[in-house]
Write a protein that holds these residues in place. Structure first.
Motif, PDB file in Angstrom:
ATOM      1  N   HIS A 164       9.046  -7.012   7.925  1.00 35.64           N
ATOM      2  CA  HIS A 164       8.436  -6.080   8.882  1.00 35.64           C
ATOM      3  C   HIS A 164       8.719  -6.437  10.333  1.00 35.64           C
ATOM      4  O   HIS A 164       8.377  -5.685  11.239  1.00 35.64           O
ATOM      5  N   THR A 323      -6.031  -5.242  20.830  1.00 36.20           N
ATOM      6  CA  THR A 323      -6.775  -5.708  19.660  1.00 36.20           C
ATOM      7  C   THR A 323      -6.655  -7.224  19.549  1.00 36.20           C
ATOM      8  O   THR A 323      -5.547  -7.764  19.636  1.00 36.20           O
ATOM      9  N   MET A 365     -10.768  -0.495  17.485  1.00 39.72           N
ATOM     10  CA  MET A 365     -11.583   0.709  17.357  1.00 39.72           C
ATOM     11  C   MET A 365     -11.200   1.428  16.065  1.00 39.72           C
ATOM     12  O   MET A 365     -10.112   1.213  15.532  1.00 39.72           O
ATOM     13  N   LYS A 367      -9.734   4.079  13.464  1.00 37.53           N
ATOM     14  CA  LYS A 367      -8.473   4.831  13.586  1.00 37.53           C
ATOM     15  C   LYS A 367      -8.691   6.243  14.145  1.00 37.53           C
ATOM     16  O   LYS A 367      -7.890   6.749  14.925  1.00 37.53           O
ATOM     17  N   ASP A 387      10.283  -5.890  18.913  1.00 37.99           N
ATOM     18  CA  ASP A 387       9.326  -5.326  17.957  1.00 37.99           C
ATOM     19  C   ASP A 387      10.122  -4.833  16.759  1.00 37.99           C
ATOM     20  O   ASP A 387      11.137  -4.154  16.942  1.00 37.99           O
ATOM     21  N   LEU A 391       4.713   0.917  15.328  1.00 39.65           N
ATOM     22  CA  LEU A 391       4.113   2.121  14.748  1.00 39.65           C
ATOM     23  C   LEU A 391       3.281   2.879  15.765  1.00 39.65           C
ATOM     24  O   LEU A 391       3.084   4.090  15.630  1.00 39.65           O
ATOM     25  N   GLU A 395       2.772   6.815  16.076  1.00 39.36           N
ATOM     26  CA  GLU A 395       1.438   7.425  15.979  1.00 39.36           C
ATOM     27  C   GLU A 395       1.184   8.323  17.197  1.00 39.36           C
ATOM     28  O   GLU A 395       0.625   9.412  17.071  1.00 39.36           O
TER      29      GLU A 395
HETATM   30  C1  GDG Z   1       4.305  -5.394  12.520  1.00 39.44           C
HETATM   31  C2  GDG Z   1       5.564  -5.444  13.397  1.00 39.44           C
HETATM   32  C3  GDG Z   1       6.111  -3.113  12.684  1.00 39.44           C
HETATM   33  C4  GDG Z   1      -3.834  -1.248  16.817  1.00 39.44           C
HETATM   34  N1  GDG Z   1      -5.018  -1.329  17.450  1.00 39.44           N
HETATM   35  C5  GDG Z   1      -5.912  -0.764  16.619  1.00 39.44           C
HETATM   36  C6  GDG Z   1      -5.260  -0.340  15.467  1.00 39.44           C
HETATM   37  N2  GDG Z   1      -3.981  -0.652  15.614  1.00 39.44           N
HETATM   38  C7  GDG Z   1      -2.953  -0.320  14.623  1.00 39.44           C
HETATM   39  C8  GDG Z   1      -1.995   0.702  15.177  1.00 39.44           C
HETATM   40  C9  GDG Z   1      -0.770   0.476  14.307  1.00 39.44           C
HETATM   41  C10 GDG Z   1      -0.877  -1.015  13.980  1.00 39.44           C
HETATM   42  O1  GDG Z   1      -2.190  -1.443  14.310  1.00 39.44           O
HETATM   43  C11 GDG Z   1       0.079  -1.847  14.814  1.00 39.44           C
HETATM   44  O2  GDG Z   1       1.356  -1.663  14.303  1.00 39.44           O
HETATM   45  P1  GDG Z   1       2.643  -2.010  15.147  1.00 39.44           P
HETATM   46  O3  GDG Z   1       3.818  -1.534  14.373  1.00 39.44           O
HETATM   47  O4  GDG Z   1       2.548  -1.375  16.492  1.00 39.44           O
HETATM   48  O5  GDG Z   1       2.658  -3.590  15.387  1.00 39.44           O
HETATM   49  P2  GDG Z   1       2.369  -4.950  14.518  1.00 39.44           P
HETATM   50  O6  GDG Z   1       0.930  -5.129  14.234  1.00 39.44           O
HETATM   51  O7  GDG Z   1       2.972  -6.044  15.327  1.00 39.44           O
HETATM   52  O8  GDG Z   1       3.167  -4.753  13.143  1.00 39.44           O
HETATM   53  C12 GDG Z   1       5.920  -4.050  13.891  1.00 39.44           C
HETATM   54  C13 GDG Z   1       4.921  -3.189  11.742  1.00 39.44           C
HETATM   55  O9  GDG Z   1       4.637  -4.552  11.364  1.00 39.44           O
HETATM   56  C14 GDG Z   1       5.166  -2.393  10.450  1.00 39.44           C
HETATM   57  O10 GDG Z   1       6.304  -2.814   9.787  1.00 39.44           O
HETATM   58  O11 GDG Z   1       6.225  -1.796  13.171  1.00 39.44           O
HETATM   59  O12 GDG Z   1       7.114  -4.085  14.639  1.00 39.44           O
HETATM   60  O13 GDG Z   1       5.383  -6.334  14.507  1.00 39.44           O
HETATM   61  O14 GDG Z   1      -0.852   1.198  13.116  1.00 39.44           O
HETATM   62  O15 GDG Z   1      -2.573   1.973  15.047  1.00 39.44           O
HETATM   63  N3  GDG Z   1      -5.865   0.289  14.439  1.00 39.44           N
HETATM   64  C15 GDG Z   1      -7.204   0.489  14.561  1.00 39.44           C
HETATM   65  N4  GDG Z   1      -7.902   0.097  15.655  1.00 39.44           N
HETATM   66  C16 GDG Z   1      -7.301  -0.539  16.699  1.00 39.44           C
HETATM   67  O16 GDG Z   1      -7.961  -0.888  17.676  1.00 39.44           O
HETATM   68  N5  GDG Z   1      -7.847   1.108  13.569  1.00 39.44           N
END
Ligand code: GDG
Length: 494
Positions: A164, A323, A365, A367, A387, A391, A395
């Motif tokens: 990922h 977060t 917070m 979703k 990165d 996601l 989103e």
């Molecule tokens: C790894 C890789 C890759 C964030 N704040 C809140 C919340 N989120 C959710 C977002 C999103 C997820 O967390 C974060 O996903 P990302 O893809 O942006 O980043 P990583 O956590 O680093 O994920 C990344 C991913 O894996 C998938 O393969 O894209 O590159 O680093 O869904 O919405 N969700 C809630 N409250 C929050 O405050 N409910």
């Protein structure tokens, strides 16, 4: 040793959190993420099993079924495992190494031992629950040794691995003192998936370069044709290992469950804007508080734009949802204090009492609320130094089906490959970030139709390339892959 699950997902974490009710009783609450949403249908159809750590150290939990019938199989980790395997090797060694050394990785032999031991433990658990000939899908950098160990324990299994996070160039990866073990671990899989072609190409290059103890190459890649595995559902590249197995390699860009983030309630959006004081322009950042996400750079760019007068603090606000993440790791504490210092400085300089110019929240917070924030934001700021995908960018796009809004996106986020109509920026170059932000502001004002077209094109991309496509294309390719060359043609989970 085998169980009766024909489809097994293995991830560092189970998709549940233990929560304590007001009356003191504990229950498992789902922690739905994209991965759960994507894999649930397959898991449900095949009486699947999810193996992972339940999030509580030093406790043993019995396997249990979710309401949808998915078997959750907890793996026990001690507090020492958590420190060495998770905080140490996974997040203070591999994470910075795979994100191109944004901070220096720490190479610690004890952490490595913990990583190996925990991977062995996961492998024992998987071997015990997987049925004869089952498909096992291993997720992410915490479990890179698992495919190799499982291949030895259970040669009958069909094993897929998906990374990922980015996979670094060979010249960086070769710093890792245990590089050969990691590559051998990964090559235990029948299919290895990455988010995009450049990560897959890095891995193919590496397989060619890293030498085994005998001095021979660990693997020999065939032609580099990793593009479009998700679209064509065909594996484009293979590595032939020194023991003669052919391991598939492909690019499968992960995405989101568009329905789960869908268009927000307009009343909730209007209320949020009112709470912010009806600014003309709302900018938004949503990230785990991680040094890879470039939150500080974004704040510095915003600050310089306010200082120069290019942005008017009476007209614009920046909402930053950060977060909490990996808070016991030193580099994360440093990143947090730098971000919070910048927020304080900017508000001290440009805010007025009751009217901050940066609204900062250091907690997560629900979703649904996040969806309203995305829908409310005029400009989304994604400025990661590196990165795997990101996601959040997808989103944001999904919550703007009418083509409203604008996306500023780092060219170092995997999402930039698909979301090429975004205002792309180089987060290492503050001027580039500032330019992208200003272009987004100007375009919203002066070129609304072109801005709408950009957003609609990205919306089309995200809705037609959702997380279902990611999961089903990977599993289709895994069904075709057979590194041992002795498939009996059994159908695989779809
Ligand atoms: C790894 C890789 C890759 C964030 N704040 C809140 C919340 N989120 C959710 C977002 C999103 C997820 O967390 C974060 O996903 P990302 O893809 O942006 O980043 P990583 O956590 O680093 O994920 C990344 C991913 O894996 C998938 O393969 O894209 O590159 O680093 O869904 O919405 N969700 C809630 N409250 C929050 O405050 N409910």
């Amino acid at each position: 040793m085998s169980g009766d699950n024909s489809f097994v997902v293995v991830a560092n974490r189970l998709p549940v959190d233990l929560t304590t009710e007001p009356d003191g009783t504990s229950t498992w609450a789902p922690s739905p993420g994209g991965l759960v949403a994507a894999l649930s249908p397959v898991l449900e159809r095949h009486q699947g099993c999810w193996v992972g750590w339940p999030g509580v150290a030093d406790e043993t939990f019995e396997p249990f079924r979710t309401d949808a019938g998915v078997l959750l199989h907890p793996v026990r980790l001690t507090a020492a495992d958590f420190e060495g395997f998770y905080e140490g090797f996974s997040n203070a060694t591999l994470w910075p190494l795979y994100h191109d050394l944004i901070v220096p990785p720490i190479y610690d032999r004890e952490w490595w031992s913990a990583y190996r031991e925990v991977n062995l433990r996961f492998a024992d658990e998987v071997a015990a629950v997987a049925a004869e000939g089952a498909t096992v899908w291993v997720q992410d950098y915490q479990l890179q040794l698992l495919p190799g160990i499982l291949r030895q324990l259970r040669p009958d299994l069909k094993i897929g691995f998906f990374l990922h996070i980015p996979f670094p160039g060979p010249e960086l990866f070769r710093q890792l003192p245990w590089r050969e073990e990691v590559v051998r671990g990964l090559l235990g899989a029948d299919l290895i998936g990455f988010h995009n072609e450049s990560n897959a190409a890095n891995f193919l290059d590496l397989a060619r370069q890293v030498s085994g103890p005998s001095g021979s190459h660990i693997g020999q890649p065939d032609e580099l044709r990793v593009e479009g595995a998700a679209a064509t559902r065909e594996i484009g590249a293979h590595i032939t290992t020194s023991d003669g197995r052919r391991v598939g390699v492909g690019a499968f860009p992960i995405s989101i469950d568009v329905d789960s983030i869908g268009p927000a309630d307009p009343a909730a959006v209007a209320e949020l804007r009112a709470e912010l004081g009806e600014p003309k322009t709302v900018m938004l950042g949503v990230d785990r508080l991680d040094y890879t996400k470039g939150i500080l750079q974004r704040l510095l760019a915003f600050e310089e734009l306010l200082e120069s007068g290019a942005l008017d603090p009476e007209e614009v606000v920046l909402v930053q949802v950060a977060t909490p993440s990996r808070e016991r790791i030193e580099q994360y504490r440093v990143a947090r204090s730098q971000v919070e210092e910048a927020v304080g400085r900017i508000n001290g300089h440009f805010g007025t009492i009751g009217n901050p110019v940066v609204h900062y929240q250091h907690r997560s917070m629900p979703k649904s609320q996040l969806g309203a924030y995305y829908a409310m934001a005029d400009i989304m700021l994604v400025t990661s130094f590196k990165d795997g995908m990101n996601l959040v960018a997808k989103e944001y796009v999904a919550t703007h089906p009418d083509g409203s809004g604008a996306l500023v996106l780092s060219e170092f986020a995997g999402a930039s490959v698909e979301l090429e109509q975004a205002h792309l920026c180089n987060p290492f170059d503050l001027e580039s970030v500032k330019r992208a932000i200003l272009n987004a502001v100007w375009d919203l004002d002066d070129a609304p139709e072109a801005t709408r077209e950009r957003m609609l094109a990205m919306h089309e991309q995200v809705t037609t390339h959702d997380v279902d496509l990611w999961a089903s294309s990977f599993l289709d390719c895994l069904a075709q892959a057979d590194s041992t060359g002795d498939s009996d043609g059994e159908p695989e989970p779809r």
